[in-house]
Scaffold this active site. Structure first.
Site, PDB file in Angstrom:
ATOM      1  N   ASP A 206       4.521  -7.785  28.980  1.00 38.36           N
ATOM      2  CA  ASP A 206       5.814  -7.186  29.313  1.00 38.36           C
ATOM      3  C   ASP A 206       5.793  -5.708  28.947  1.00 38.36           C
ATOM      4  O   ASP A 206       5.551  -5.350  27.780  1.00 38.36           O
ATOM      5  CB  ASP A 206       6.945  -7.873  28.539  1.00 38.36           C
ATOM      6  CG  ASP A 206       7.147  -9.323  28.953  1.00 38.36           C
ATOM      7  OD1 ASP A 206       6.625  -9.719  30.011  1.00 38.36           O
ATOM      8  OD2 ASP A 206       7.825 -10.055  28.205  1.00 38.36           O
TER       9      ASP A 206
ATOM     10  N   GLY B 134       5.420 -14.027  29.351  1.00 36.94           N
ATOM     11  CA  GLY B 134       5.126 -15.121  30.276  1.00 36.94           C
ATOM     12  C   GLY B 134       5.672 -16.408  29.699  1.00 36.94           C
ATOM     13  O   GLY B 134       5.504 -16.681  28.494  1.00 36.94           O
TER      14      GLY B 134
ATOM     15  N   ALA C 295       3.043 -18.760  27.926  1.00 36.73           N
ATOM     16  CA  ALA C 295       2.581 -18.240  26.635  1.00 36.73           C
ATOM     17  C   ALA C 295       3.702 -18.285  25.601  1.00 36.73           C
ATOM     18  O   ALA C 295       3.473 -18.646  24.442  1.00 36.73           O
ATOM     19  CB  ALA C 295       2.064 -16.809  26.813  1.00 36.73           C
TER      20      ALA C 295
ATOM     21  N   ASN D 118      18.536 -24.306  32.419  1.00 37.52           N
ATOM     22  CA  ASN D 118      19.818 -23.892  31.858  1.00 37.52           C
ATOM     23  C   ASN D 118      20.911 -24.201  32.882  1.00 37.52           C
ATOM     24  O   ASN D 118      20.632 -24.733  33.962  1.00 37.52           O
ATOM     25  CB  ASN D 118      19.802 -22.414  31.432  1.00 37.52           C
ATOM     26  CG  ASN D 118      19.559 -21.456  32.589  1.00 37.52           C
ATOM     27  OD1 ASN D 118      19.894 -21.730  33.742  1.00 37.52           O
ATOM     28  ND2 ASN D 118      18.976 -20.302  32.288  1.00 37.52           N
TER      29      ASN D 118
ATOM     30  N   ASP E   1      19.452 -10.705  20.601  1.00 43.60           N
ATOM     31  CA  ASP E   1      18.737 -10.668  21.889  1.00 43.60           C
ATOM     32  C   ASP E   1      18.459 -12.108  22.305  1.00 43.60           C
ATOM     33  O   ASP E   1      17.794 -12.844  21.584  1.00 43.60           O
ATOM     34  CB  ASP E   1      17.426  -9.891  21.714  1.00 43.60           C
ATOM     35  CG  ASP E   1      16.618  -9.772  23.003  1.00 43.60           C
ATOM     36  OD1 ASP E   1      17.091 -10.228  24.065  1.00 43.60           O
ATOM     37  OD2 ASP E   1      15.500  -9.222  22.934  1.00 43.60           O
TER      38      ASP E   1
ATOM     39  N   ASP F 231      12.660 -20.425  26.151  1.00 40.78           N
ATOM     40  CA  ASP F 231      11.260 -20.746  25.864  1.00 40.78           C
ATOM     41  C   ASP F 231      11.116 -21.343  24.466  1.00 40.78           C
ATOM     42  O   ASP F 231      10.330 -22.270  24.249  1.00 40.78           O
ATOM     43  CB  ASP F 231      10.393 -19.488  25.999  1.00 40.78           C
ATOM     44  CG  ASP F 231      10.307 -18.987  27.432  1.00 40.78           C
ATOM     45  OD1 ASP F 231      10.488 -19.805  28.352  1.00 40.78           O
ATOM     46  OD2 ASP F 231      10.067 -17.782  27.621  1.00 40.78           O
TER      47      ASP F 231
END
Length: 292
Positions: free
Chosen positions: A11, A37, A40, A181, A233, A239
């Site tokens: 990223d 990702g 990952a 979600n 955040d 994930d």
């Protein structure tokens, strides 16, 4: 053992006070290079919680490929099955952040070089796997083949259907748990959360942010409450939930207990900036569970 099959990205994040319009150049501020990702990220989340994790993925023959692979190794993740595409580049997400909002362009690179026939080579890995975790940042036909082999080898198969896209019923039949979600749930199933979970009892687990997660147990809707958090955040919360769910199921927890554990992990992850940076340890999750 948990095996994660999915995307590995780098990223590239730039912060700016003004989002550029087409044709415009603006000056940015802070810049970060972060491993990412969905695949990952979920592998890191599970490994931080003490699980034995193997990552299956693809990177390019470039410096980013080495950086993300080294990062996974530093998290005690088995990277033996990460292939290097000599003619491809490592997946890159270019993220522009303005006033807590963002615009993202993803160049999937090596992540999209999988072919359905590639799945067969991993059968021996799945023979040793308790929980198999999949997402949709790699080609869907490949994921469907992986799910089929995972099912044949008696893995618990978790599909995190993100980015959301129409899913063939054949794939839904192969997986044990689907974890969208709320927005992804409505995109995929064209129904409210309450209606969708009733169609897939004890299979469709819908994450609902600070509310927690919901599923149907065959008789009634089950709302598994979330945990209070000081939100900094929310990147990577989903994930973290999926990695923690996999870790809990691999350790033998029952569904409600596993979802509660995953909710606690996700609530901790949002208290720090960055997807992987905020992913908690097992002790942190146990502490949060103990204080609830």
């Amino acid at each position: 053992m948990i095996t994660v099959v999915g995307s590995i990205n780098i990223d590239l994040v730039v912060h700016t006070g003004t989002m550029p319009v087409l044709g415009e150049t603006v000056l940015g501020g802070e810049f970060q290079t972060n491993p990412g990702g969905k695949g990952a990220n979920q592998a890191v989340a599970a490994a931080r919680l003490g699980a034995d994790v193997t990552m299956i993925g693809k990177v390019g023959n470039d410096p980013y490929g080495k950086l993300v692979t080294d990062n996974l190794q530093n998290e005690q993740i088995n990277t033996e099955y990460i292939d290097v595409e000599k003619d491809g580049h490592t997946g890159v997400a270019m993220i522009t952040v303005t006033n807590n909002d963002n615009a993202i362009v993803v160049a999937p690179g090596a992540n999209f070089s999988w072919k359905p026939e590639d799945a067969a080579q991993y059968r021996d890995v799945f023979k040793q796997t308790n929980v198999l975790v999949l997402q949709l940042e790699v080609p869907l036909p490949f994921i469907e083949k992986i799910a089929k082999i995972g099912k044949e080898e008696r893995c618990i198969v978790i599909l995190n259907p993100a980015p959301a896209q129409p899913l063939p019923s054949s794939l839904l039949d192969l997986v044990d748990y689907i974890t969208p979600n709320e927005t992804e749930c409505q995109t995929i199933f064209k129904q409210s959360v309450e209606q969708a979970v009733q169609r897939y009892p004890n299979k469709l687990l819908v994450t609902e942010g600070k509310k927690g997660a919901a599923y149907h147990d065959g008789q009634q809707l089950v709302q598994v409450n979330g945990f209070p958090a000081n939100v900094v955040d929310t990147t990577g919360a989903g994930d973290t939930f999926n990695g923690a769910l996999a870790a809990a199921l691999a350790s033998g927890q029952q569904l409600t207990e596993a979802v509660t554990f995953a909710n606690a992990a996700a609530s901790l992850s949002v208290e720090q900036a960055g997807a992987q940076a905020g992913m908690p340890s097992k002790q942190q999750v146990l502490d949060r569970l103990g204080s609830s």
